[in-house]
Each structure stands twice: as structure tokens, then as C-alpha cells.
Scaffold this active site. Sequence first.
Site, mmCIF file in Angstrom:
data_model
loop_
_atom_site.group_PDB
_atom_site.id
_atom_site.type_symbol
_atom_site.label_atom_id
_atom_site.label_comp_id
_atom_site.label_asym_id
_atom_site.label_seq_id
_atom_site.Cartn_x
_atom_site.Cartn_y
_atom_site.Cartn_z
ATOM 1 N N GLU A 127 0.812 -1.220 0.000
ATOM 2 C CA GLU A 127 0.000 0.000 0.000
ATOM 3 C C GLU A 127 0.844 1.268 0.000
ATOM 4 O OE1 GLU A 127 -2.567 -3.308 1.123
ATOM 5 O OE2 GLU A 127 -0.606 -2.643 1.869
ATOM 6 N N HIS A 158 -9.334 -5.653 11.180
ATOM 7 C CA HIS A 158 -10.036 -5.519 9.903
ATOM 8 C C HIS A 158 -11.415 -4.892 10.081
ATOM 9 C CE1 HIS A 158 -6.944 -8.380 8.791
ATOM 10 N NE2 HIS A 158 -7.273 -8.295 7.527
#
Length: 325
Positions: free
Chosen positions: A60, A129
Site C-alpha cells: 500500500e 479488519h
Amino acid sequence: MKTIQFREAICEAMSEEMRKDDSIYLMGEEVAEYNGAYKASKGMLDEFGAERVIDTPISELGFAGIGVGSAMNGNRPIIEFMTFNFALVGIDQIINNAAKIRQMSGGQFNCPIVFRGPTGSAGQLGATHSQAFESWFANCPGLKVIVPSNPADAKGLLKAAIRDNDPVIFMESEQMYGDKGEVPEGDYIIPIGVADVKRVGTDVTIVSFGKIIKEAYKAADILEKEGISCEIIDLRTVKPLDYEAILTSVKKTNRMVILEEAWPYGNVASEIIYHVQSNAFDFLDAPIEKINTADTPAPYSPVLLAEWLPNFEDVIKSVKKVMYK
């Protein structure tokens, strides 16, 4: 109007804008060969090719940085994170580069980039998450933050985000990609920073955004049967906030409840409460109620997760509290 899924609305918005402007491209993990982790880019590789729909390694920081650099050089990238939890790996590029380059370059560089992907909890996915970072990004000057709750808003707002000359954080939900809704035919945009009154009422204002607003709708249906009329405002955009829409509603109903899927400390609700008490204090007939998750990491246990996440019953309790019922 046509009825399509949330994921289809996202795909249509990106595809329609990419057909008009060759400088727009999509980049992220599994966006190309796999048609997107949530199938939000289905068919786009076939139409636009591998130079404009680009699969990346699990990095990322790397592909966020590539996106920022290419935006500074005249492109309009859409950077997809498989979840905004993973954006934390690349947050330096978002906060220290994308958000600041216009000011730090004295206006020599724009950064027309969209960072998009899921936010918040999506069932039993564990604490790392299941986090909502809207208030984090909204706290940073230079970023616009959008959190749509239905397909029509998602399409119109994403098109506006792609056309914007500043960096935009566009946050979705894994639990909404299959949601269906009516979407206007043809080209349309929804202005960034404009809230929407989803339900007109007279007794209490409920402010929310994103997927959690569904709990407000459930609560309003139940409360209506008990003679309590709820007005529901969908913020749609967290930064900039449509303060005027909120104040107008509160001045009519004289009561407010805020429902937000976020930790309770220093969040979007806190900001709204400050502005309402500063600008509409004399109109309030009860203290403002805010509903958030528990102040803990999201639990994995389904029983604990149900307790951690706000629901329609919490909304009903808060509405009755401000109604003194």
C-alpha cells in the site's frame, strides 16, 4: 431509474469517468485480473486494458505513493485499498504528501486523486479488519472524506470525487456491495459536502452516515408506530460537513441523536455536537445523544460483536431519552 447493486454503481462511476478522460486510471490489489476483491471493477480490465486497470503487489505504501506522484504530474488516479485498515501502511503518502502538496508547493501542484475502499466492520473479521477511520482522515486539512450509504449516492459522489482537483477519501462497506437501489439513468453528480434528508420528521433529528444508517431507518419505522416522528439526515460527506442541513433540522425538531460506527472518543459526532450547541443551543429541548461502538477493539466473538456495534435498539433508547419517554 434503474436498480443496481452498490458494487455496480461504483463500477459505473469509474468506467464512465474513464471513458471521458484518459488520465484517469484504477490501481490496487486484485482490481484487474480478479475483477476487484468485491467485484467493484468487474469488466474494467477488458475495456480499458492493463495500462489503466493495474494490479499491484501487496504494498500500500508503494502504490499509494505512485498514485500521488502521478497525480502531481497530470493524471487522475483512483487508488483502491482492499480495506482502509490496510491504508494505514500507506497513510504517510495520504497525510504527508497528498493532503499537503498543494500548500507546500505554493499551489504549483494539484493532487487530484481518489483513495477508495471499505471502512468499518464487516462481520467476524477481527479487530484489525473492523476499524472506522473517517474521523482520522477528516481531521487532516487538505482531504475530503465521503461515506455513501446507497448505490445512487455512491455513484454520484464518486463521479464528483474523481472530477475534484483535491485528494478525496471515498469510504465504502463490504456489507453494502450487494445492496440494491435505484440509480438515475445518464450522467449525474452529487456535490461534495451536501447532506441529504432521507426521512422527514418533526420530533427528533437523527444524524448518521454509511452503512450504520440502516439501523436508524429500522428504529424510525418502529418509533413511528409509537407516535414519534424521526427526521433522518444522511451526511454523505464527513469533510466538509453540511452544518447548515443539521442546524436547520435541529431548529425544527429541537432534539438530536447521532449514530456513528466509530470509537466514542474524538469522532465526527463530537464535532457535530460542538457546532450544534454553539449555533443552536437555544433551540435544544434536551441534551444531544451520541451512539458509538464500545471503546474497545472490535471483538471476534459474534455475541460480543453484537454488543460492541450500535443497533436500532440503541437508537430507540436514545430517541426516547431525548423525548423524555
